[in-house]
Design a protein around this motif. Sequence first.
Motif, PDB file in Angstrom:
ATOM      1  N   ASN A 148     -17.401 -88.414  12.043  1.00  0.00           N
ATOM      2  CA  ASN A 148     -16.126 -88.133  12.727  1.00  0.00           C
ATOM      3  C   ASN A 148     -15.047 -89.147  12.345  1.00  0.00           C
ATOM      4  OD1 ASN A 148     -16.730 -85.804  14.082  1.00  0.00           O
ATOM      5  ND2 ASN A 148     -17.504 -86.848  15.907  1.00  0.00           N
ATOM      6  N   ALA A 149     -15.445 -90.420  12.247  1.00  0.00           N
ATOM      7  CA  ALA A 149     -14.455 -91.449  11.887  1.00  0.00           C
ATOM      8  C   ALA A 149     -13.942 -91.206  10.475  1.00  0.00           C
ATOM      9  CB  ALA A 149     -15.085 -92.839  12.001  1.00  0.00           C
ATOM     10  N   ALA A 150     -14.850 -90.819   9.560  1.00  0.00           N
ATOM     11  CA  ALA A 150     -14.432 -90.538   8.184  1.00  0.00           C
ATOM     12  C   ALA A 150     -13.524 -89.302   8.155  1.00  0.00           C
ATOM     13  CB  ALA A 150     -15.657 -90.325   7.299  1.00  0.00           C
ATOM     14  N   LYS A 151     -13.913 -88.276   8.901  1.00  0.00           N
ATOM     15  CA  LYS A 151     -13.103 -87.049   8.927  1.00  0.00           C
ATOM     16  C   LYS A 151     -11.703 -87.356   9.434  1.00  0.00           C
ATOM     17  CE  LYS A 151     -13.729 -83.607  11.877  1.00  0.00           C
ATOM     18  NZ  LYS A 151     -14.206 -82.422  12.579  1.00  0.00           N
ATOM     19  N   SER A 152     -11.648 -88.220  10.433  1.00  0.00           N
ATOM     20  CA  SER A 152     -10.334 -88.491  11.019  1.00  0.00           C
ATOM     21  C   SER A 152      -9.396 -89.219  10.052  1.00  0.00           C
ATOM     22  CB  SER A 152     -10.525 -89.193  12.351  1.00  0.00           C
ATOM     23  OG  SER A 152      -9.969 -90.420  12.350  1.00  0.00           O
ATOM     24  N   ILE A 153      -9.934 -90.123   9.209  1.00  0.00           N
ATOM     25  CA  ILE A 153      -9.004 -90.783   8.273  1.00  0.00           C
ATOM     26  C   ILE A 153      -8.792 -89.958   7.003  1.00  0.00           C
ATOM     27  CG2 ILE A 153      -9.354 -93.145   9.108  1.00  0.00           C
ATOM     28  CD1 ILE A 153     -10.932 -93.605   6.430  1.00  0.00           C
ATOM     29  N   TRP A 154      -9.770 -89.155   6.638  1.00  0.00           N
ATOM     30  CA  TRP A 154      -9.641 -88.394   5.380  1.00  0.00           C
ATOM     31  C   TRP A 154      -8.922 -87.062   5.579  1.00  0.00           C
ATOM     32  CZ3 TRP A 154     -15.453 -89.459   3.888  1.00  0.00           C
ATOM     33  CH2 TRP A 154     -15.558 -90.797   3.443  1.00  0.00           C
ATOM     34  N   HIS A 155      -9.047 -86.502   6.790  1.00  0.00           N
ATOM     35  CA  HIS A 155      -8.416 -85.188   7.041  1.00  0.00           C
ATOM     36  C   HIS A 155      -7.437 -85.227   8.197  1.00  0.00           C
ATOM     37  CE1 HIS A 155     -10.946 -83.239   4.095  1.00  0.00           C
ATOM     38  NE2 HIS A 155     -11.993 -83.773   4.657  1.00  0.00           N
TER      39      HIS A 155
END
Length: 120
Positions: A111-118
Motif C-alpha cells: 500500500n505504501a508503494a502504491k501510494s507513492i507510485w500511483h
Amino acid sequence: MKKILITGGAGFIGSHVVRLFVQQYPQYHIYNLDALTYAGNLENLTDIENEPNYTFIKGDIVSEEAMNKLFAKHQFDSVIHLAAESHVDRSISDPLSFIRTNILGTVNLLNAAKSIWHGN
Ligand SMILES: NC(=O)c1ccc[n+]([C@@H]2O[C@H](COP(=O)([O-])OP(=O)(O)OC[C@H]3O[C@@H](n4cnc5c(N)ncnc54)[C@H](O)[C@@H]3O)[C@@H](O)[C@H]2O)c1
C-alpha cells in the motif's frame, strides 16, 4: 540516484542481498529496513556499514503509519521484500506474529508503494 529499499536486510538472505547490491551497484542508494528481531543481526553487515550508498533504518513493517511516512520521505524506486517471520517452529508457538509480519507487514509495504507510485 535510484533508491532501493531492502527489507529484512539484517537477516540470513537479506544481508547477502544488501551486501551484493551495495557493492555491485554504487549508482544505487540501498536502504536496509529491519526491526532487528531475534533473527536480525547487523554484525552480518559490518564490512559495508560505512559505504556511502548504504543506510540502515530500524523499523517495523507491521506499522502502517511508519511505512507510509518512510515511503513518503524517501520516495523509493524499488523494493526487495525479505523481512519475515521465517522460523517454522516459532510459527507453531507464536502464529500471530507470523500473520502480523508476513501478511499485514507485506500489505503495508504494497500500500505504501502504491501510494507513492500511483498516488492513491
Ligand atoms: N533461508 C532460506 O533458505 C530461504 C529460502 C527461500 C526463501 N526464503 C525467504 O526469504 C525471506 C527471508 O528469509 P531469511 O532466512 O533471511 O529470514 P531471517 O529470519 O534470517 O531474517 C528475517 C529478517 O526480517 C527481520 N524482520 C522480522 N520481522 C520484521 C518486521 N516486522 N519488520 C521489519 N523487519 C523484520 C528480522 O529482524 C530479520 O533480520 C523469507 O520470506 C523466507 O521465507 C528463505
